[in-house]
Every structure is written in C-alpha cells, then in structure tokens.
Design an enzyme around this catalytic site. Structure first.
Site, PDB file in Angstrom:
ATOM      1  N   PRO A  26       0.016   3.821   1.342  1.00  0.00           N
ATOM      2  CA  PRO A  26       1.128   3.302   0.545  1.00  0.00           C
ATOM      3  C   PRO A  26       0.749   2.026  -0.187  1.00  0.00           C
ATOM      4  O   PRO A  26       0.035   1.174   0.347  1.00  0.00           O
ATOM      5  CB  PRO A  26       2.208   3.026   1.602  1.00  0.00           C
ATOM      6  CG  PRO A  26       1.868   3.932   2.725  1.00  0.00           C
ATOM      7  CD  PRO A  26       0.373   4.008   2.743  1.00  0.00           C
ATOM      8  N   GLU A  27       1.203   1.903  -1.420  1.00  0.00           N
ATOM      9  CA  GLU A  27       0.910   0.710  -2.208  1.00  0.00           C
ATOM     10  C   GLU A  27       2.110  -0.232  -2.182  1.00  0.00           C
ATOM     11  O   GLU A  27       3.146   0.054  -1.569  1.00  0.00           O
ATOM     12  CB  GLU A  27       0.552   1.119  -3.628  1.00  0.00           C
ATOM     13  CG  GLU A  27      -0.735   1.943  -3.686  1.00  0.00           C
ATOM     14  CD  GLU A  27      -1.388   1.922  -5.054  1.00  0.00           C
ATOM     15  OE1 GLU A  27      -1.228   0.930  -5.787  1.00  0.00           O
ATOM     16  OE2 GLU A  27      -2.067   2.912  -5.394  1.00  0.00           O
TER      17      GLU A  27
END
Length: 296
Positions: A2-3
């Site tokens: 996840p960013e």
C-alpha cells in the site's frame, strides 16, 4: 505494498472510531508479525485512551494517553476492519475478495467510545509482513521514522524545495523521487502518475530540474504541483485499489480507474494532442510506465 494514499484512507476510516476511544482490551493472537510484538504489548495498551491517530509516510501512528506511540505498518497484505458491537458485518463492497479468515486475524482491539459505544478493530494480515512497534519518545526519533523526508501533501513541497532536494543528483528522476530520505511516502504508482502529469521523463537526470535557469524552475514547480495533486486525488478516490489493499470499512478504493500511465502499457497516451503510447520499462527492478512522446 500500500502507498501513502491507501494508508491515509485507512487512517481516515479508523479515526472516528479510535480517536478519543478507550482500548478496553487488546489481544495479540500470535507472538509476532514481521517483527515480534513489543514486550507487554497488550498490557501496556489495555485501559488507555487513544488521543490521536496520525500518519507519517506509509506508517500509522496511534498516540496513547500516558503511554507509548504505536507505529503500525500494513506490509503487503495487512488491513484493518471495523466491526460494530453485536454485528459481524463488514460495511462496504469488495472489488477483490479479501481474507476474512480468523486464522489471519492477528490483533484485536476492543474499544469503547466516550459514550461507551463498543466496537472492535481487527488487524488481518495473511502474509504477516506488517508490524506493530512502540516508540517510547517522539515517533520521529524511532528508527523506522527517523530520516524520512518531507511529506508530499499540503503546501510544504513546492518547486523551490523540490529543486533543493534534487540539486546535484545524477540518478534518474524516478529513482530520486522514490528515495524516502527526500520525499516520504512516494511509491512506484504515484511517481509514475506525477511524472506523466508534469510531462517529465523518469529517465532524465534528477538534478536537471534543479538549476537556476527559468526552465528548470518551471519544471520543478510543475512536478511539485503534480506530486501534490496526484496524491490528493488518490486520497479523495480512496486509494488505488490494488489486489491486496482494503479500506478500514472493508471496501476498496477505485483510483486505479484514473491511472493515466500505470499498468497501461500499449495504450494511447491520454494527454490531449499527444499521439504517443504508454511504454513499460524496468528501472532498478521495478516497472516504469511512461509516454516518451510527451514526457521529456
């Protein structure tokens, strides 16, 4: 992985339930995730009030009254879900099915709001690459957070600051933007999207947009604005909805429908007037998507 927009979306989903709530009970159902849980993990959290839920780069920070700061990382497949007392339903719809197996429910927070409304927050992580650690002092001094660069949100990151960070760097522009010591939280997807919005090639030398020339100043300003805008748009859309990402309410974001270049190899460039196509190359072992016609 996840960013930043995904992590910020999770933070916003958890914030209404956690901030101001009392941790009635905390249960760690295994001794470790990516790292062992801190000593007396559950004991040091139980009975305490959560004063704030923050984010630094891709890390969540849970501030505890008269206690340590809990640093959380989602890893590759970690997610939180919120369950109201008396119900096992998870609100939201899934674009890609998520693990809801109790075998992967590794940490359970039973919380009570100031009005004594009960909820349960569950951390599920099939691959166990996430982690939870304590910061005993200021969280920015913890080894996981120390040395992180400027956040790519708000107005702090402007053209002048970006130019100062890139000045003298001969590495490819994309590689420099992924350096967490310069800009915290930028990842592969959003760097590709920001470079396309700014019309800059991921292959060009990073320091080329850091000089005193008018053109360099215009380019650094354009890129700073593109970084801020793509992150803001992704947060507003709920994240990128990659295969292993889920919001705190169990639903998936849909910013991937707005990708201009990422994972669009061979498609026409969507920039008006551009006749190029999106190409995929490999930089430092990672895919880079860009249009060589309009990104110079």
């Amino acid at each position: 992985m996840p960013e930043l927009p995904e992590v910020e979306t999770v933070r916003r989903g958890l914030q209404p339930v956690l901030e101001g709530a009392r941790l009635v009970k905390v249960e760690a159902r295994r001794p470790d995730l990516r790292f062992p849980f801190p000593e007396r993990f559950s004991e040091r959290l139980a009975g305490k009030t959560v004063t704030a839920l923050g984010r630094r780069a891709k890390y969540l920070t849970m501030h505890i009254e008269n206690g340590p700061v809990l640093i959380c990382h989602l890893g590759m497949s970690g997610s939180f879900r919120v369950e109201a007392a008396g119900s096992n339903d998870i609100p939201g719809t899934f674009h890609h099915e998520r693990s809801k197996s109790a075998a992967h429910d590794h940490v359970v927070f039973d919380v009570a709001s100031p009005k004594d409304e009960r909820s349960r927050i569950i951390f599920n992580d099939p691959r166990r690459f996430g982690f939870m650690l304590f910061a005993e002092g200021a969280p920015d001094t913890h080894p996981m957070l120390a040395g992180l660069g400027v956040e790519p949100t708000g107005n702090a990151l402007d053209g002048a600051l970006l130019a100062s960070l890139l000045d003298g760097r001969r590495s490819p522009l994309k590689a420099a933007l992924l350096d967490q010591r310069l800009i915290a939280g930028l990842g592969n997807i959003y760097v590709a999207e920001a470079l396309w919005r700014a019309g800059l090639s991921p292959l060009r030398e990073a320091g080329s947009i850091a000089g005193p020339a008018k053109k360099a100043k215009e380019q650094s300003g354009r890129l700073a604005e593109a970084i801020r805008s793509v992150i803001a748009d992704a947060i507003a859309a709920g994240g990128s909805s990659l295969r292993d990402y889920v919001q705190a309410d169990g639903s998936l974001g849909y910013f991937q429908h707005s990708f201009a270049v990422y994972d669009r190899e061979g498609e026409p460039c969507p920039k008006p007037g551009c006749r190029g196509h999106i190409e995929r190359i490999v930089q430092s072992g990672r895919s880079t998507f860009y249009c060589r016609t309009c990104q110079r």
